[in-house]
Write a protein that holds these residues in place. Structure first.
Motif, short mmCIF file in Angstrom:
data_model
loop_
_atom_site.label_atom_id
_atom_site.label_comp_id
_atom_site.label_asym_id
_atom_site.label_seq_id
_atom_site.Cartn_x
_atom_site.Cartn_y
_atom_site.Cartn_z
N ASP A 197 0.84 -1.19 0.00
CA ASP A 197 0.00 0.00 0.00
C ASP A 197 0.87 1.25 0.00
O ASP A 197 1.94 1.28 0.62
CB ASP A 197 -0.91 0.01 1.23
N LYS A 242 -4.62 1.38 -1.62
CA LYS A 242 -5.07 1.11 -0.25
C LYS A 242 -5.92 -0.15 -0.30
O LYS A 242 -7.14 -0.12 -0.42
CB LYS A 242 -5.89 2.28 0.31
N VAL A 245 -11.00 -4.09 9.89
CA VAL A 245 -10.27 -3.09 10.65
C VAL A 245 -9.11 -3.80 11.35
O VAL A 245 -9.33 -4.76 12.10
CB VAL A 245 -11.15 -2.37 11.68
N ARG A 254 -4.93 -3.32 13.19
CA ARG A 254 -4.14 -2.37 13.96
C ARG A 254 -3.03 -1.83 13.06
O ARG A 254 -2.26 -2.59 12.48
CB ARG A 254 -3.56 -3.04 15.20
N GLY A 255 -2.97 -0.51 12.91
CA GLY A 255 -1.98 0.10 12.06
C GLY A 255 -0.59 0.08 12.66
O GLY A 255 -0.38 -0.37 13.80
N LYS A 256 0.38 0.58 11.89
CA LYS A 256 1.76 0.58 12.36
C LYS A 256 1.95 1.40 13.63
O LYS A 256 2.82 1.10 14.45
CB LYS A 256 2.68 1.11 11.25
N ASP A 257 1.12 2.44 13.79
CA ASP A 257 1.22 3.27 15.00
C ASP A 257 0.32 2.78 16.12
O ASP A 257 0.20 3.43 17.16
CB ASP A 257 0.89 4.72 14.66
N SER A 304 -2.94 2.47 16.06
CA SER A 304 -4.32 2.93 15.94
C SER A 304 -5.08 2.06 14.95
O SER A 304 -4.49 1.41 14.09
CB SER A 304 -4.34 4.39 15.48
N PRO A 305 -6.43 2.04 15.03
CA PRO A 305 -7.23 1.24 14.10
C PRO A 305 -7.02 1.71 12.65
O PRO A 305 -6.97 2.91 12.38
CB PRO A 305 -8.66 1.49 14.56
N ASP A 306 -6.91 0.76 11.76
CA ASP A 306 -6.69 1.04 10.35
C ASP A 306 -7.72 0.27 9.55
O ASP A 306 -7.66 -0.96 9.47
CB ASP A 306 -5.27 0.63 9.93
N GLY A 322 -9.52 -1.03 6.24
CA GLY A 322 -9.22 -1.30 4.85
C GLY A 322 -10.39 -0.98 3.95
O GLY A 322 -11.42 -0.44 4.40
#
Length: 480
Positions: free
Chosen positions: A324, A351, A428, A430-433, A435-437, A439
Motif C-alpha cells: 500500500d 489502499k 479493521v 491495527r496500524g503501524k502506529d 491505531s485502528p486502520d 481497509g
C-alpha cells in the motif's frame, strides 16, 4: 605496431531519467569473477601502455606487474601473455553502478559465470544484464548518465570508459533483446560519446533522453524525447538525425532509418487513482495508431525505483505484489513499427489492506422471506473489528446501517420491509502506529426481501356478501 584486444561485447540500450540515490555507497564486488583478459605482447608494448589501455590509468602498471610475476615494465618478452585480472578491471575508472533492481535480474561476466544482480554492484566492459519479463534494472555510469533495462531484455556493456584527467567518457552498449532507456549526461569534451548498438542499427548521442528497442522480428527502433540522436543503418552506413518528438526504425533490408513522429501522450483521465484491490488494474482510452502499450510504476517521489513494468496489447495494464502507498504510473503507446510514443504519468494511491473478509450470507442476489436478516462474513486476517454498511441503493447514499463491530462476524438487522438492499463489509486492523486502520470495503452484495402475503387473513360475511382481507405491502400483487 601496437594492438590492444579488450574483450568485445554487443548490447542494445534505451534511456530515461534517473537520480543517483546511491551515489556515495560502497560498491560490492560481483559474486562471480570473470575470466581475466589475456594480452599477447607485441613489439613496443610496455606495462605503462597496457595499464593505460586496459585500466585507464598508467600508474596501475605496478599492480599489473605484480599480477604477472613483476616483469620489467619496458622489456616485455615478445609473444608472452600479460594477464589483466578481473579484480583490477573492476577498480578502474568507468564502469556502471547498479542503482536499483526489481523482479528477477541476472548478470553474466565474460567467462560465462552468472548470478543475481543486486544494488551496489559494479559492472564493467563485457558484463551482461539479463532481465526476466517482470524484471528491471537501473545503472548509473561514471559521468552520471542513467541506463534503464526493462523487462525481458538483454544488455551487454561493451565499453564503459572514463578519463579522470580529461573528464571524458566513452560508452558503448549493445542491446541483444528487449528495450533500454537512457538519460545521457551532456558530453561537453571533444571525444566523449554514448552509443547504443543493435544488429541493424546504431544510435549515438552526446547528451539526450532516448530509447532503443529490439523487436522480436529483429527490427530496431529508437524514440527521442529530448535532444537529438544520430541513427545509423549498419548494413549501408546511411544515417539520419532524429530530433526530439521523432522516432526511427530499421528493419531487415532497409538501407536507411525510416522516421516518424512519436504518438502523442495517452489519455489517462479515466484511470481510477484510488486502487482498493491488491492487483492494480488500470484501464484507459485506446490510442489511435497504437498496437500496444508500455507501462511503468514507481513509488511517488522516487522515479528511479521502478517496481513494475509491463507491455500490453490492449489499453489496460495490471500490477501485482505492491505494498500500500502512493505511486506514479507512466504509460506510452507503441506504433506498428515498434516506435514508442510520448508518455503520460498519473498518480495512483493503493489502499488494499487489510483486505475485506469474504461475505457468506445472504448470498449475492438471493431472496429472503422474513423481516429479520443476518449479515454474515468470514474472519479477516489480523482483523480486530469490521465496518458494515447496509443501504437501499448501490451507491450507499441511503444508509440503513453503518456500524463498526468488534471481533464479530455477523450482524442481524430487524424490521426490514420488502425491497432490494445492498451491503458491504471492511476489515479493521491495527496500524503501524497502533491505531485502528480500516481497509477498503469488499464488493457490494445485493439481496431481496420478499415478505409473504396473507399471513393474517380476515373473513367477513354480510348476508350473501363475503369479504376477504389480508396483510400486504405496497407494490405487491396477489393471487386469490
Amino acid at each position: 605496431m601496437k594492438m590492444f584486444l579488450p574483450v568485445q561485447c554487443s548490447v542494445r540500450l534505451t534511456t530515461w531519467a534517473l537520480a543517483a540515490a546511491c551515489a556515495g555507497a560502497a560498491a560490492p564486488a560481483l559474486a562471480q569473477q570473470a575470466e581475466p583478459i589475456r594480452h599477447v605482447v607485441r613489439n613496443g608494448d610496455t606495462l605503462y601502455d597496457l595499464a593505460n589501455a586496459y585500466l585507464e590509468d598508467p600508474l596501475q602498471w605496478k599492480a599489473l606487474a605484480q599480477a604477472n610475476g613483476n616483469p620489467h615494465p619496458r622489456q616485455l618478452k615478445l609473444g608472452s601473455t600479460i594477464v589483466v585480472p578481473d579484480a583490477l578491471l573492476r577498480k578502474k575508472p568507468g564502469g556502471a553502478r547498479v542503482v536499483h533492481v526489481s523482479g528477477t535480474v541476472r548478470y553474466k561476466v565474460r567467462g560465462g559465470a552468472e548470478g543475481a544482480l543486486e544494488p551496489g554492484m559494479r559492472l564493467i566492459d563485457g558484463d551482461t544484464v539479463i532481465t526476466d519479463s517482470g524484471g528491471f534494472a537501473t545503472l548509473e555510469m561514471t559521468d552520471g548518465s542513467i541506463v534503464r533495462v526493462t523487462g525481458d531484455s538483454e544488455l551487454r556493456l561493451e565499453r564503459l570508459r572514463y578519463s579522470l584527467v580529461k573528464k571524458r567518457s566513452e560508452t558503448t552498449v549493445s542491446l541483444d533483446k528487449g528495450r533500454v532507456e537512457s538519460r545521457v549526461t551532456a558530453q561537453q569534451p571533444t571525444g566523449s560519446r554514448f552509443r547504443v548498438d543493435t544488429p541493424l542499427m546504431a544510435a549515438g548521442v552526446r547528451g539526450t533522453e532516448f530509447g532503443v528497442t529490439l523487436r522480436n522480428d529483429g527490427a530496431a527502433t529508437s524514440d527521442v524525447l529530448q535532444g537529438e540522436v544520430e541513427l545509423t543503418a549498419r548494413q549501408s552506413g546511411s544515417s539520419a538525425r532524429v530530433a526530439a518528438g521523432t522516432g526511427g526504425a530499421v528493419a531487415a533490408g532497409m538501407q536507411a532509418p525510416a522516421l516518424a513522429p512519436l504518438l502523442p501522450v495517452p489519455d489517462l483521465s479515466g484511470v481510477r487513482s484510488l486502487q482498493e484491490r491488491p492487483i492494480i488494474d488500470l484501464a484507459f482510452a485506446p490510442q489511435s495508431g497504437a498496437v500496444s502499450y508500455r507501462a511503468f510504476i514507481w513509488p511517488a517521489g522516487d522515479p528511479e525505483r521502478i517496481v513494475g513494468n509491463v507491455v500490453a496489447s490492449q489499453p489496460r495494464v495490471r500490477f501485482a505484489g505492491l505494498d500500500d502507498g502512493d505511486y506514479v504510473v507512466r504509460i506510452s503507446a507503441i506504433d506498428a513499427q515498434g516506435i514508442e510514443g510520448r508518455h503520460a504519468t498519473w498518480p495512483i494511491k493503493l489502499k488494499a489492506r487489510p483486505e475485506p473478509p469474504v461475505t457468506l450470507a445472504p448470498v449475492d442476489g438471493g431472496t429472503v422471506q422474513q423481516q429479520d436478516v443476518t449479515l454474515e462474513w468470514t474472519e479477516g486476517e489480523n482483523a480486530i473489528g469490521y465496518r458494515v454498511q447496509l443501504a437501499r441503493d448501490e451507491a450507499f447514499a441511503d444508509l440503513l446501517l453503518d456500524e463498526t463491530l468488534q471481533a464479530q462476524t455477523g450482524r442481524t438487522v430487524t424490521g426490514l420491509a420488502s425491497g432490494t438492499y445492498y451491503w458491504r463489509v471492511a476489515s479493521v486492523a491495527r496500524g503501524k502506529d497502533g491505531s485502528p486502520d480500516m481497509g477498503p470495503y469488499g464488493d457490494p452484495r445485493r439481496f431481496i426481501v420478499r415478505l409473504p402475503a396473507g399471513n393474517n387473513v380476515a373473513l367477513e360475511q354480510d348476508g350473501d356478501r363475503l369479504t376477504l382481507a389480508w396483510d400486504g405491502e405496497p407494490g405487491q400483487r396477489y393471487w386469490v
